[in-house]
Design a protein around this motif. Structure first.
Motif, short mmCIF file in Angstrom:
data_model
loop_
_atom_site.label_atom_id
_atom_site.label_comp_id
_atom_site.label_asym_id
_atom_site.label_seq_id
_atom_site.Cartn_x
_atom_site.Cartn_y
_atom_site.Cartn_z
N LYS A 52 7.02 66.36 -19.49
CA LYS A 52 7.49 67.19 -18.37
C LYS A 52 8.70 68.02 -18.79
O LYS A 52 8.80 69.20 -18.48
CB LYS A 52 7.87 66.31 -17.18
CG LYS A 52 6.69 65.74 -16.43
CD LYS A 52 7.18 64.87 -15.28
CE LYS A 52 6.05 64.07 -14.70
NZ LYS A 52 6.53 63.11 -13.68
N LYS A 59 7.61 70.80 -21.24
CA LYS A 59 6.88 71.89 -20.55
C LYS A 59 7.79 72.73 -19.69
O LYS A 59 7.52 73.91 -19.46
CB LYS A 59 5.73 71.31 -19.73
CG LYS A 59 4.61 70.78 -20.59
CD LYS A 59 3.51 70.14 -19.77
CE LYS A 59 2.42 69.60 -20.67
NZ LYS A 59 1.32 68.99 -19.90
N SER A 60 8.90 72.16 -19.21
CA SER A 60 9.81 72.91 -18.35
C SER A 60 10.77 73.80 -19.13
O SER A 60 11.46 74.63 -18.54
CB SER A 60 10.59 71.95 -17.46
OG SER A 60 11.55 71.24 -18.20
N GLU A 67 7.60 61.57 -19.13
CA GLU A 67 8.85 62.27 -18.82
C GLU A 67 9.19 63.29 -19.90
O GLU A 67 9.63 64.40 -19.62
CB GLU A 67 10.00 61.28 -18.65
CG GLU A 67 10.02 60.59 -17.32
CD GLU A 67 10.12 61.57 -16.15
OE1 GLU A 67 10.99 62.46 -16.16
OE2 GLU A 67 9.30 61.43 -15.23
#
Length: 96
Positions: free
Chosen positions: A91, A94-95, A88
């Motif tokens: 993610k 990276k976002s 998590e």
């Protein structure tokens, strides 16, 4: 077919200790990583997560060293509870 990784050499030198004494230890470490670490350094720096470039490098290197060990030892019970949180976190990172 053998999976190829990027190979690196890390040289760590102890400069000084918190008690004021001079450091005298060194560590030379050869390791592999599936990512191009220098590209990762650039990406983290470009995201401006940290004001200080040195902090960005410390973060990226520490994270990539840790997660590579975790990937190579997927089944180790030590990582069992941590794996979902790291996925998590990655993610989210990276976002940004």
């Amino acid at each position: 077919m053998e999976k190829r990784n990027n190979r690196y050499h890390l040289q760590l030198k102890e400069l000084s200790l918190k008690d004021g004494s001079a450091g005298d230890k060194n560590l030379d470490l050869d390791f592999e990583n599936h990512d191009d670490l220098f590209k990762i350094f650039e990406v983290i720096k470009a995201k401006n997560i940290f004001e200080d470039e040195n902090t960005a490098h410390e973060f990226a290197l520490g994270l990539k060293l840790f997660t590579e060990v975790m990937l190579k030892n997927k089944q180790h019970p030590l990582f069992e509870d941590l794996r979902p949180a790291i996925m998590e976190f990655m993610k989210k990172l990276k976002s940004q």
